[in-house]
Design a protein around this motif. Structure first.
Motif, short mmCIF file in Angstrom:
data_model
loop_
_atom_site.label_atom_id
_atom_site.label_comp_id
_atom_site.label_asym_id
_atom_site.label_seq_id
_atom_site.Cartn_x
_atom_site.Cartn_y
_atom_site.Cartn_z
N LYS A 6 11.55 -4.89 2.44
CA LYS A 6 12.96 -4.49 2.47
C LYS A 6 13.83 -5.41 1.62
CE LYS A 6 12.66 -2.37 7.06
NZ LYS A 6 12.96 -0.98 6.66
N LYS A 7 13.27 -6.54 1.20
CA LYS A 7 14.03 -7.50 0.41
C LYS A 7 13.48 -7.71 -1.00
CE LYS A 7 15.60 -10.27 4.37
NZ LYS A 7 15.62 -11.63 4.98
N ASP A 8 12.21 -7.35 -1.20
CA ASP A 8 11.53 -7.68 -2.45
C ASP A 8 10.86 -6.43 -3.00
OD1 ASP A 8 9.72 -8.57 -4.42
OD2 ASP A 8 9.54 -10.53 -3.47
N LEU A 9 11.33 -5.94 -4.13
CA LEU A 9 10.80 -4.70 -4.71
C LEU A 9 9.33 -4.84 -5.08
CD1 LEU A 9 11.34 -1.83 -5.67
CD2 LEU A 9 12.09 -2.77 -7.87
N SER A 10 8.89 -6.02 -5.48
CA SER A 10 7.48 -6.20 -5.84
C SER A 10 6.59 -6.04 -4.62
CB SER A 10 7.26 -7.57 -6.50
OG SER A 10 7.48 -8.63 -5.58
N ARG A 43 6.79 12.10 -5.91
CA ARG A 43 7.12 10.90 -6.69
C ARG A 43 7.08 9.70 -5.78
NH1 ARG A 43 11.98 8.90 -5.24
NH2 ARG A 43 13.67 10.29 -4.60
N ASP A 44 7.11 8.51 -6.37
CA ASP A 44 7.14 7.28 -5.58
C ASP A 44 8.54 7.06 -5.00
OD1 ASP A 44 4.55 6.91 -6.40
OD2 ASP A 44 5.01 5.33 -7.85
N PRO A 45 8.63 6.43 -3.82
CA PRO A 45 9.95 6.12 -3.27
C PRO A 45 10.70 5.13 -4.15
CG PRO A 45 8.22 5.06 -1.97
CD PRO A 45 7.54 5.98 -2.94
N ASN A 46 12.00 5.29 -4.23
CA ASN A 46 12.82 4.42 -5.07
C ASN A 46 13.26 3.14 -4.37
OD1 ASN A 46 12.86 6.08 -7.37
ND2 ASN A 46 14.53 7.31 -6.54
N ARG A 56 -2.77 -4.12 6.84
CA ARG A 56 -3.03 -5.55 7.09
C ARG A 56 -4.45 -5.98 6.78
NH1 ARG A 56 -3.13 -7.21 13.38
NH2 ARG A 56 -4.64 -5.70 14.19
N ALA A 57 -5.42 -5.06 6.86
CA ALA A 57 -6.80 -5.45 6.55
C ALA A 57 -6.95 -5.79 5.07
CB ALA A 57 -7.76 -4.33 6.93
N SER A 58 -6.30 -5.04 4.20
CA SER A 58 -6.43 -5.26 2.76
C SER A 58 -5.33 -6.15 2.20
CB SER A 58 -6.43 -3.92 2.03
OG SER A 58 -5.29 -3.16 2.35
N HIS A 59 -4.34 -6.47 3.01
CA HIS A 59 -3.19 -7.27 2.56
C HIS A 59 -2.93 -8.36 3.59
CE1 HIS A 59 0.40 -7.75 0.05
NE2 HIS A 59 1.17 -7.74 1.13
N SER A 60 -4.01 -8.99 4.03
CA SER A 60 -3.95 -9.85 5.21
C SER A 60 -3.02 -11.05 5.05
CB SER A 60 -5.35 -10.34 5.58
OG SER A 60 -5.95 -11.02 4.49
N ASN A 61 -2.85 -11.54 3.84
CA ASN A 61 -2.02 -12.73 3.64
C ASN A 61 -0.58 -12.40 3.27
OD1 ASN A 61 -4.17 -14.53 4.14
ND2 ASN A 61 -4.89 -14.29 2.04
N LEU A 110 2.82 -2.63 -1.32
CA LEU A 110 2.54 -1.91 -0.08
C LEU A 110 2.50 -0.41 -0.30
CD1 LEU A 110 4.64 -4.00 2.47
CD2 LEU A 110 2.17 -4.04 2.13
N TRP A 111 3.37 0.08 -1.18
CA TRP A 111 3.35 1.51 -1.46
C TRP A 111 2.03 1.94 -2.08
CZ3 TRP A 111 4.41 6.02 -0.17
CH2 TRP A 111 4.27 7.10 -1.04
N SER A 112 1.47 1.12 -2.95
CA SER A 112 0.19 1.48 -3.56
C SER A 112 -0.90 1.61 -2.51
CB SER A 112 -0.21 0.45 -4.63
OG SER A 112 -0.54 -0.80 -4.04
N LEU A 113 -0.83 0.78 -1.46
CA LEU A 113 -1.82 0.85 -0.38
C LEU A 113 -1.58 2.07 0.49
CD1 LEU A 113 -1.83 -2.93 0.64
CD2 LEU A 113 -3.54 -1.74 -0.76
#
Length: 243
Positions: A161-165, A185-188, A150-155, A170-173
């Motif tokens: 769970k609904k939007d892959l983007s 590997r990254d989660p699918n 939340r500090a780096s993604h505050s907005n 969030l996965w990158s963070l």
């Protein structure tokens, strides 16, 4: 001790992550899988389970509906979760049934026979177990993701769970926070993301590395990223009667 993150579901398959691989287990086969895990790990195992494992204190108003830890993340200043990070009252979580069938938790009464005893010891408060054995602890990956990011993604947004983007962002963070503990590997999908985060919380709890079991058997408890501010706010909330 082996750590496994478990994201159960009432109808679709559960997703498990053991530090190396994800596994999909149909809901109706999850109790048998749990029994297999309990019997197969010589050095002990801790399941980090993404579903309610306690009811909170029985015999008080609202005890068959919600726990104080859920009310905290629904109402507390600075800690009310945003849209996309759902903290339901425990009775409204549909995966409680497969959890009960798999583990014998949440338990509101004393077992009537040895057959009702769980093969896993419930960790509902305090520090991580020091000795090998079969343990289970409740986690809340969505809240953990929010607290970590939340500090780096505050907005936001937070509706991973609904939007892959959103999941990708969030996965990158989380992957940066995971560092050497990141998976091969990254989660699918969001189920794999949740199972991985459940695993990461358990691993770091055992290592005493920035994760706390917030709460206790009376209030309900989750493994979450530790901060003094979070612990102090929750302690004050429960001392004030959870209101």
């Amino acid at each position: 001790m082996k750590v496994i993150g478990v994201d159960p579901a009432p109808k679709k398959a559960a997703t498990l992550f053991d530090g190396t691989t994800w596994e999909s287990v149909p809901a109706h086969k999850l109790p048998a899988k749990v029994a297999e895990l309990a019997a197969g790990e010589v050095g002990g195992i801790i399941l980090c389970w993404d579903a309610p494992l306690t009811s909170g204190k029985v015999g008080v108003d609202g005890c068959f509906y919600e726990r104080r830890i859920e009310r905290f993340f629904q109402t507390a200043p600075e800690y009310t979760t945003p849209k996309g990070i759902s903290v339901r009252s425990y009775v409204g979580c549909p995966h409680w049934a497969v959890t009960q069938a798999s583990l014998g938790f949440p338990r509101l009464t004393t077992p009537r026979s040895s057959s009702e005893e769980s093969v896993f010891t419930l960790c509902s408060e305090g520090t991580a177990p020091e000795k090998a054995g079969n343990f289970v602890v409740e986690v809340h990956p969505a809240v953990a993701i929010w607290l970590w990011c939340r500090a780096s993604h505050s907005n936001g947004p937070w509706e991973y769970k609904k939007d892959l983007s959103v999941l990708t962002t969030l996965w990158s963070l989380v992957k940066a926070i995971a560092a050497a503990d990141k998976p091969p590997r990254d989660p699918n999908n969001d189920d794999e993301f949740d199972a991985y985060v459940a695993y990461l919380l358990g691993k770091r709890w055992l290592e005493k590395s920035g994760v706390v079991l917030l709460g206790n058997a009376d209030s309900g408890s989750f493994l979450l990223p530790y901060s003094d501010a979070l612990k102090n706010a929750f302690d004050k909330f429960t001392a004030d009667g959870g209101k």
